[in-house]
Motif scaffolding. Structure first.
Motif: not given
Length: 218
Positions: A23-46
């Motif tokens: 949700k933060l990524i979708r409305k974010s004005t920040l760079s793509f570097y912030m996308f790596f946090l949900p990527l890591v979270i996805a791995g932790l879910i699994y």
């Protein structure tokens, strides 16, 4: 049985954090570097989900196959937190983060750690562990915090301290410190879930930091 419940709860918490991060990524004005946090979270879910259901699946080829993806997701995703840390430093307008050589160092460090983890994962075999009602596989010879995790944590701590000095936001540094200290202290309690609790606090602190930076941009 209690550990199984904990891992299910961790899985649910990470799912919530993943959705909030997206949700933060979708409305974010920040760079793509912030996308790596949900990527890591996805791995932790699994990761937490497979540990939670391991006792129900039982030792064998099915759990071996599912566990293999735990190790690969960890090897490929976790080092990218270094890039997330660079994004935090960059969007906090920390002076040293504006230098091209710093960006190159963060990118090279990420690639180097991923390569190291891939080689290590390919060269080790899996071993079954039964403890406190949990049935899971681990890589042979893996004891204590891996080198990759230590390096990632130290880089995040450096950025967290710099962020505090620049903006007075202390949550990131505190979250990283809790994980480092919690991982270093041997707890003599009948549970394997303690370290994962520190990890959850750590990831939550990174999510709060992302949200804080977004609010500063808006």
């Amino acid at each position: 049985m209690i550990d199984t419940i904990f891992y299910f709860l961790f899985t649910i918490c990470y799912v919530v954090l993943f959705l909030l991060s997206i949700k933060l990524i979708r409305k974010s004005t920040l760079s793509f570097y912030m996308f790596f946090l949900p990527l890591v979270i996805a791995g932790l879910i699994y990761d937490n989900m497979i540990i939670a259901i391991g006792a129900f699946i039982g030792e064998g080829p099915v759990l071996t196959f599912l566990s293999m993806f735990r190790f690969w997701l960890h090897a490929l995703f976790t080092p990218t937190l270094i890039l997330f840390a660079y994004g935090v430093a960059k969007h906090s307008n920390i002076q040293w983060a504006k230098k091209t050589v710093v960006k190159i160092c963060f990118v090279v460090s990420t690639i180097a750690l991923i390569s190291y983890e891939v080689i290590k994962t390919m060269s080790q075999r899996m071993e079954i562990i039964h403890e406190y009602g949990i049935v899971r596989y681990t890589l042979s010879g893996s004891s204590g915090p891996p080198i990759m995790v230590i390096i990632v944590a130290l880089i995040l701590l450096l950025v967290g301290i710099s962020l505090f000095r620049h903006t007075r936001w202390s949550i990131m540094a505190i979250g990283v410190a809790i994980m480092i200290v919690g991982s270093a202290i041997p707890f003599s309690i009948p549970s394997t879930a303690v370290i994962n609790l520190f990890e959850l606090i750590f990831i939550f602190s990174l999510y709060l930091t992302h949200r804080y930076l977004l609010k500063r941009e808006l």
